[in-house]
Design a protein around this motif. Structure first.
Motif, PDB file in Angstrom:
ATOM      1  N   LYS A  16      52.587  36.134  40.987  1.00 19.11           N
ATOM      2  CA  LYS A  16      53.426  34.945  41.127  1.00 19.11           C
ATOM      3  C   LYS A  16      54.793  35.404  41.598  1.00 19.11           C
ATOM      4  CE  LYS A  16      51.060  32.221  37.585  1.00 19.11           C
ATOM      5  NZ  LYS A  16      51.170  31.554  36.259  1.00 19.11           N
TER       6      LYS A  16
ATOM      7  N   CYS B 232      51.259  30.387  40.822  1.00 19.40           N
ATOM      8  CA  CYS B 232      52.615  29.854  40.971  1.00 19.40           C
ATOM      9  C   CYS B 232      53.082  29.308  39.640  1.00 19.40           C
ATOM     10  CB  CYS B 232      52.649  28.753  42.029  1.00 19.40           C
ATOM     11  SG  CYS B 232      51.517  27.371  41.683  1.00 19.40           S
TER      12      CYS B 232
ATOM     13  N   MET C 159      55.750  27.002  47.375  1.00 20.26           N
ATOM     14  CA  MET C 159      54.369  27.392  47.667  1.00 20.26           C
ATOM     15  C   MET C 159      54.246  28.146  48.989  1.00 20.26           C
ATOM     16  SD  MET C 159      52.915  26.237  44.981  1.00 20.26           S
ATOM     17  CE  MET C 159      54.545  26.296  44.161  1.00 20.26           C
TER      18      MET C 159
ATOM     19  N   ALA D 147      54.156  31.955  48.892  1.00 21.98           N
ATOM     20  CA  ALA D 147      52.964  32.321  48.121  1.00 21.98           C
ATOM     21  C   ALA D 147      51.704  32.086  48.939  1.00 21.98           C
ATOM     22  CB  ALA D 147      52.922  31.521  46.823  1.00 21.98           C
TER      23      ALA D 147
ATOM     24  N   LEU E 108      47.387  27.452  43.937  1.00 15.18           N
ATOM     25  CA  LEU E 108      48.665  26.959  44.463  1.00 15.18           C
ATOM     26  C   LEU E 108      48.681  25.430  44.492  1.00 15.18           C
ATOM     27  CD1 LEU E 108      49.265  29.468  47.428  1.00 15.18           C
ATOM     28  CD2 LEU E 108      50.206  29.536  45.109  1.00 15.18           C
TER      29      LEU E 108
END
Length: 340
Positions: free
Chosen positions: A253, A281, A289, A292, A304
């Motif tokens: 994360k 996350c 997001m 990621a 996510l």
């Protein structure tokens, strides 16, 4: 003569993002995401980044703002991502600023972040959709409400009998989907032993963070029939080696590790050590997001779904369709549009 480089100007502010409804996990109930949005301007170009921090470590919005302010002079003087990693520890503040620097570079160089990072063009990713720990019947209704989902993650509390009913209810409602469960540190070895037969019976494919952070050694000789994923037990790159023989999967994360830069290094290290990789996350909008999502291009598992819990997401935002998540460059990390 080349024009002088634009002066850098850093700003950061707290943004309150209400959730559609309260979200419960082991030990916590969330009603909003209190995130920090940072921007770094250089003339007409601007990089953005969002961070939620790590709630169980006290890494909240006020802390993130204070840490960003502590490095303002260095960032406005032109510190790069490598220098940032030396200036700040892993956590929300470094994540926000790391994202800012990637985004600004994309806008200044005319290259998207995925290309700067040496990644292949991104593709939509199968993602889990999360059900908060609730009454079993309510969780079953929630599972049916995620009609597009191909993968579900169930939040559990460590209350073995209640969790058994939660798992059974969701599996009965959705016999068709991949299911993972997340203990959020709520179990002991005894309660874990009690629930494992039900998890196997319900075809659960992943068990995330069953024991409290700091109890990793208890899993050294634990023979789990279901792959174990480390979440709270792994914060950053330095933690990965200690997971070998105890966990099978590393949950990366960006709010924990400090951003995309370290997240990519964590993927490589986990692979080197024979561990599988997951990207997850904290709470946040599509802006959080987006970086990621790029880590997710390299992962075995993707989680996510945070924007789906918000009453209102940022626009443009990520798109959820057919159980997948897609994040276009318009959300974050796009090259600047140059006028003809």
């Amino acid at each position: 003569m080349r024009p002088a480089p634009s002066r850098l100007s850093l700003a950061a502010a707290v943004d309150h993002l209400p959730m559609k409804s309260p979200f419960r996990i082991s030990g916590y109930t969330f009603t909003e995401a209190e995130v920090v949005v940072a921007t770094l301007s250089a003339g007409e170009a601007e990089g953005r980044g969002e961070a939620d921090g790590v709630y169980y470590l006290g890494d909240d919005a006020a802390t993130i703002l204070a840490m960003i302010e502590s490095v303002r002079e260095a960032i406005e003087a032109g510190a790069d991502r490598a220098e940032l990693a030396r200036l700040l520890p892993a956590g929300g503040a470094r994540n926000a600023l790391d994202s800012v620097l990637w985004d600004l570079e994309a806008r200044q160089t005319g290259r998207p972040v995925w290309q700067i990072a040496g990644l292949a063009p991104p593709k939509a990713l199968l993602t889990t959709f999360t059900l908060g720990a609730d009454d079993p019947a309510q969780m079953a209704r929630g599972a049916l409400g995620f009609d597009q989902a191909r993968a579900l993650k169930l939040k559990l509390t460590g209350e073995a009998e209640a969790d058994i009913e939660r798992v059974r209810a969701v599996r009965a409602a959705r016999p068709d989907v991949w299911i993972g469960v997340d203990g959020n540190q709520g179990f002991t070895l005894d309660t874990l032993d009690r629930i494992l037969p039900t998890l196997v019976e319900a075809r659960v494919s992943l068990l995330e963070q069953p024991l409290a952070r700091g109890r990793e050694a208890d899993l050294q000789d634990f023979d789990s029939p279901i792959p174990l994923a480390a979440d709270e037990s792994v914060q950053c790159l330095a933690d990965i080696e200690g997971l070998v023989g105890r966990f099978d999967v590393v949950n990366i994360k960006l709010d924990k590790c400090g951003g995309l830069t370290e997240g990519l290094l964590m993927v490589a290290e986990a692979r080197r050590l024979g561990l599988k990789v997951m990207v997850g996350c904290m709470s946040g909008s599509s802006l959080a997001m987006a970086p990621a999502f790029l880590v997710g291009q390299l992962c075995d598992l993707v989680d996510l779904d945070a924007p789906t819990f918000l009453a209102q997401d940022r626009q443009p935002g990520v798109v959820y369709a057919d159980g997948h998540v897609w994040c276009g460059e318009a959300v974050w990390g796009a090259p600047a549009v140059v006028a003809a």
